[in-house]
Motif scaffolding. Sequence first.
Motif, PDB file in Angstrom:
ATOM      1  N   PHE A  72       0.850  -1.176   0.000  1.00 18.88           N
ATOM      2  CA  PHE A  72       0.000   0.000   0.000  1.00 18.88           C
ATOM      3  C   PHE A  72       0.894   1.236   0.000  1.00 18.88           C
ATOM      4  CE2 PHE A  72       0.642  -1.401   4.342  1.00 18.88           C
ATOM      5  CZ  PHE A  72       0.962  -0.241   5.030  1.00 18.88           C
ATOM      6  N   THR A  73       0.313   2.384  -0.257  1.00 18.86           N
ATOM      7  CA  THR A  73       1.068   3.628  -0.367  1.00 18.86           C
ATOM      8  C   THR A  73       1.088   4.349   0.974  1.00 18.86           C
ATOM      9  OG1 THR A  73       0.457   3.845  -2.676  1.00 18.86           O
ATOM     10  CG2 THR A  73       1.211   5.848  -1.572  1.00 18.86           C
ATOM     11  N   THR A  74       2.263   4.810   1.365  1.00 15.76           N
ATOM     12  CA  THR A  74       2.426   5.603   2.582  1.00 15.76           C
ATOM     13  C   THR A  74       3.016   6.953   2.193  1.00 15.76           C
ATOM     14  OG1 THR A  74       2.812   3.633   3.921  1.00 15.76           O
ATOM     15  CG2 THR A  74       3.582   5.729   4.837  1.00 15.76           C
ATOM     16  N   LEU A  75       2.463   8.003   2.766  1.00  9.32           N
ATOM     17  CA  LEU A  75       2.991   9.356   2.581  1.00  9.32           C
ATOM     18  C   LEU A  75       3.308   9.907   3.961  1.00  9.32           C
ATOM     19  CD1 LEU A  75       1.836  12.149   0.273  1.00  9.32           C
ATOM     20  CD2 LEU A  75       2.168  12.656   2.664  1.00  9.32           C
ATOM     21  N   ILE A  76       4.511  10.431   4.131  1.00  8.54           N
ATOM     22  CA  ILE A  76       4.901  11.079   5.379  1.00  8.54           C
ATOM     23  C   ILE A  76       5.183  12.532   5.049  1.00  8.54           C
ATOM     24  CG2 ILE A  76       6.558  11.145   7.283  1.00  8.54           C
ATOM     25  CD1 ILE A  76       6.935   8.117   6.880  1.00  8.54           C
ATOM     26  N   GLY A  77       4.462  13.442   5.709  1.00  6.06           N
ATOM     27  CA  GLY A  77       4.609  14.847   5.366  1.00  6.06           C
ATOM     28  C   GLY A  77       4.096  15.778   6.441  1.00  6.06           C
ATOM     29  N   VAL A  78       3.966  17.046   6.044  1.00  3.78           N
ATOM     30  CA  VAL A  78       3.491  18.100   6.940  1.00  3.78           C
ATOM     31  C   VAL A  78       2.290  18.785   6.315  1.00  3.78           C
ATOM     32  CG1 VAL A  78       5.733  18.481   8.036  1.00  3.78           C
ATOM     33  CG2 VAL A  78       5.131  19.788   5.997  1.00  3.78           C
ATOM     34  N   ALA A  79       1.431  19.337   7.166  1.00  4.87           N
ATOM     35  CA  ALA A  79       0.260  20.067   6.691  1.00  4.87           C
ATOM     36  C   ALA A  79       0.689  21.417   6.149  1.00  4.87           C
ATOM     37  CB  ALA A  79      -0.742  20.249   7.821  1.00  4.87           C
ATOM     38  N   VAL A  80       0.021  21.835   5.085  1.00  4.74           N
ATOM     39  CA  VAL A  80       0.286  23.135   4.459  1.00  4.74           C
ATOM     40  C   VAL A  80      -1.044  23.825   4.150  1.00  4.74           C
ATOM     41  CG1 VAL A  80       2.519  22.473   3.458  1.00  4.74           C
ATOM     42  CG2 VAL A  80       0.422  22.073   2.164  1.00  4.74           C
ATOM     43  N   SER A  81      -0.985  25.144   4.043  1.00  4.60           N
ATOM     44  CA  SER A  81      -2.194  25.901   3.720  1.00  4.60           C
ATOM     45  C   SER A  81      -2.451  25.947   2.223  1.00  4.60           C
ATOM     46  CB  SER A  81      -2.088  27.326   4.275  1.00  4.60           C
ATOM     47  OG  SER A  81      -0.964  27.979   3.728  1.00  4.60           O
ATOM     48  N   SER A  82      -1.438  25.607   1.424  1.00  7.20           N
ATOM     49  CA  SER A  82      -1.573  25.649  -0.030  1.00  7.20           C
ATOM     50  C   SER A  82      -0.692  24.582  -0.672  1.00  7.20           C
ATOM     51  CB  SER A  82      -1.154  27.037  -0.543  1.00  7.20           C
ATOM     52  OG  SER A  82      -1.047  27.034  -1.938  1.00  7.20           O
ATOM     53  N   LEU A  83      -1.198  23.986  -1.750  1.00  2.03           N
ATOM     54  CA  LEU A  83      -0.418  22.972  -2.477  1.00  2.03           C
ATOM     55  C   LEU A  83       0.239  23.547  -3.730  1.00  2.03           C
ATOM     56  CD1 LEU A  83      -2.907  19.950  -2.260  1.00  2.03           C
ATOM     57  CD2 LEU A  83      -0.860  20.352  -0.878  1.00  2.03           C
ATOM     58  N   THR A  84       0.389  24.863  -3.790  1.00  5.18           N
ATOM     59  CA  THR A  84       0.884  25.494  -5.013  1.00  5.18           C
ATOM     60  C   THR A  84       2.380  25.356  -5.221  1.00  5.18           C
ATOM     61  OG1 THR A  84       1.078  27.613  -3.854  1.00  5.18           O
ATOM     62  CG2 THR A  84      -0.973  27.192  -5.072  1.00  5.18           C
ATOM     63  N   ASP A  85       3.145  25.057  -4.189  1.00  7.84           N
ATOM     64  CA  ASP A  85       4.603  25.015  -4.317  1.00  7.84           C
ATOM     65  C   ASP A  85       5.134  23.722  -3.705  1.00  7.84           C
ATOM     66  OD1 ASP A  85       7.243  25.717  -4.758  1.00  7.84           O
ATOM     67  OD2 ASP A  85       7.349  27.065  -3.035  1.00  7.84           O
ATOM     68  N   VAL A  86       5.136  22.634  -4.497  1.00  5.21           N
ATOM     69  CA  VAL A  86       5.602  21.333  -4.020  1.00  5.21           C
ATOM     70  C   VAL A  86       7.074  21.179  -4.405  1.00  5.21           C
ATOM     71  CG1 VAL A  86       5.273  18.835  -4.139  1.00  5.21           C
ATOM     72  CG2 VAL A  86       3.284  20.365  -4.301  1.00  5.21           C
ATOM     73  N   PRO A  87       7.971  21.052  -3.423  1.00  3.40           N
ATOM     74  CA  PRO A  87       9.394  20.903  -3.743  1.00  3.40           C
ATOM     75  C   PRO A  87       9.666  19.669  -4.608  1.00  3.40           C
ATOM     76  CG  PRO A  87       9.106  21.413  -1.419  1.00  3.40           C
ATOM     77  CD  PRO A  87       7.741  21.121  -1.988  1.00  3.40           C
ATOM     78  N   GLU A  88      10.718  19.753  -5.389  1.00  2.00           N
ATOM     79  CA  GLU A  88      11.105  18.656  -6.287  1.00  2.00           C
ATOM     80  C   GLU A  88      11.316  17.369  -5.494  1.00  2.00           C
ATOM     81  OE1 GLU A  88      14.677  17.553  -9.393  1.00  2.00           O
ATOM     82  OE2 GLU A  88      14.176  19.660  -9.084  1.00  2.00           O
ATOM     83  N   GLY A  89      10.760  16.276  -6.010  1.00  2.00           N
ATOM     84  CA  GLY A  89      10.905  14.972  -5.387  1.00  2.00           C
ATOM     85  C   GLY A  89       9.864  14.677  -4.327  1.00  2.00           C
ATOM     86  N   MET A  90       9.032  15.676  -3.997  1.00  2.00           N
ATOM     87  CA  MET A  90       7.977  15.479  -3.002  1.00  2.00           C
ATOM     88  C   MET A  90       6.635  15.378  -3.713  1.00  2.00           C
ATOM     89  SD  MET A  90       9.019  17.939   0.156  1.00  2.00           S
ATOM     90  CE  MET A  90      10.719  18.173   0.645  1.00  2.00           C
ATOM     91  N   VAL A  91       5.620  14.967  -2.962  1.00  2.00           N
ATOM     92  CA  VAL A  91       4.274  14.836  -3.499  1.00  2.00           C
ATOM     93  C   VAL A  91       3.295  15.582  -2.594  1.00  2.00           C
ATOM     94  CG1 VAL A  91       4.742  12.587  -4.569  1.00  2.00           C
ATOM     95  CG2 VAL A  91       3.819  12.690  -2.243  1.00  2.00           C
ATOM     96  N   SER A  92       2.118  15.850  -3.131  1.00  2.00           N
ATOM     97  CA  SER A  92       1.065  16.470  -2.333  1.00  2.00           C
ATOM     98  C   SER A  92      -0.112  15.514  -2.234  1.00  2.00           C
ATOM     99  CB  SER A  92       0.624  17.786  -2.969  1.00  2.00           C
ATOM    100  OG  SER A  92       0.033  17.554  -4.233  1.00  2.00           O
ATOM    101  N   HIS A  93      -0.884  15.703  -1.188  1.00  2.00           N
ATOM    102  CA  HIS A  93      -2.066  14.870  -0.964  1.00  2.00           C
ATOM    103  C   HIS A  93      -3.052  15.678  -0.132  1.00  2.00           C
ATOM    104  CE1 HIS A  93      -4.338  11.145  -0.453  1.00  2.00           C
ATOM    105  NE2 HIS A  93      -4.513  11.500   0.813  1.00  2.00           N
ATOM    106  N   THR A  94      -4.323  15.465  -0.386  1.00  2.00           N
ATOM    107  CA  THR A  94      -5.363  16.118   0.409  1.00  2.00           C
ATOM    108  C   THR A  94      -6.135  15.057   1.180  1.00  2.00           C
ATOM    109  OG1 THR A  94      -5.556  17.926  -1.172  1.00  2.00           O
ATOM    110  CG2 THR A  94      -7.416  17.582   0.325  1.00  2.00           C
ATOM    111  N   ILE A  95      -6.173  15.215   2.502  1.00  2.00           N
ATOM    112  CA  ILE A  95      -7.029  14.384   3.349  1.00  2.00           C
ATOM    113  C   ILE A  95      -8.400  15.049   3.299  1.00  2.00           C
ATOM    114  CG2 ILE A  95      -7.479  13.518   5.672  1.00  2.00           C
ATOM    115  CD1 ILE A  95      -4.441  13.881   6.240  1.00  2.00           C
ATOM    116  N   PRO A  96      -9.409  14.361   2.781  1.00  2.00           N
ATOM    117  CA  PRO A  96     -10.713  15.011   2.630  1.00  2.00           C
ATOM    118  C   PRO A  96     -11.381  15.286   3.978  1.00  2.00           C
ATOM    119  CG  PRO A  96     -10.868  12.687   2.063  1.00  2.00           C
ATOM    120  CD  PRO A  96      -9.412  12.978   2.317  1.00  2.00           C
ATOM    121  N   ALA A  97     -12.238  16.298   3.970  1.00  2.00           N
ATOM    122  CA  ALA A  97     -13.054  16.572   5.148  1.00  2.00           C
ATOM    123  C   ALA A  97     -14.003  15.400   5.360  1.00  2.00           C
ATOM    124  CB  ALA A  97     -13.845  17.863   4.929  1.00  2.00           C
TER     125      ALA A  97
END
Length: 160
Positions: A72-97
């Motif tokens: 299965f897929t695991t993502l380890i990260g930090v919460a952000v207010s915007s997904l507009t600037d994702v550093p190279e090699g990283m991914v973004s994900h939204t945990i739905p309400a």
Amino acid sequence: MEPTVLSREETNVIGFTFTANVTEDFEQKHSASTTEALRARKSEIHNQVGKGEYLIQIYPDKDGFDAAVDPFTTLIGVAVSSLTDVPEGMVSHTIPAGTFAKVTHKGPETNLGETYDFLYGSWLCESGYDYAGFDFEYWDERYKPDQENNEIDIYVPLFK
């Protein structure tokens, strides 16, 4: 240990991801090395919200899924207010309400499986809820994985 059912707002997360089953993760230390990589590059992530870290586990839609065997897929990260600037090699994900069961695991991380077994094996079966194919952990200043006073909040999305 009794989960609390609560509502959460949408949470955007930026970090690193890998795919493995629990056995591979444990043997090859994927979570540990991914957490180290995140912490080494955390300053590159803009618009961070809070100081905690998220471990998001996204499970395949598979009958008889077994996390010890099936990847299965695991993502380890930090919460952000915007997904507009994702550093190279990283991914973004939204945990739905939505509605979530929250339980706090207390004790060493090596005993975390017992908390997951309780959530998925006992409580969820008796609750009348179904889960939505993922869960996540929230690590804050209480996260001390090798210590007895370790605490990890676990959230499981629910629906009827």
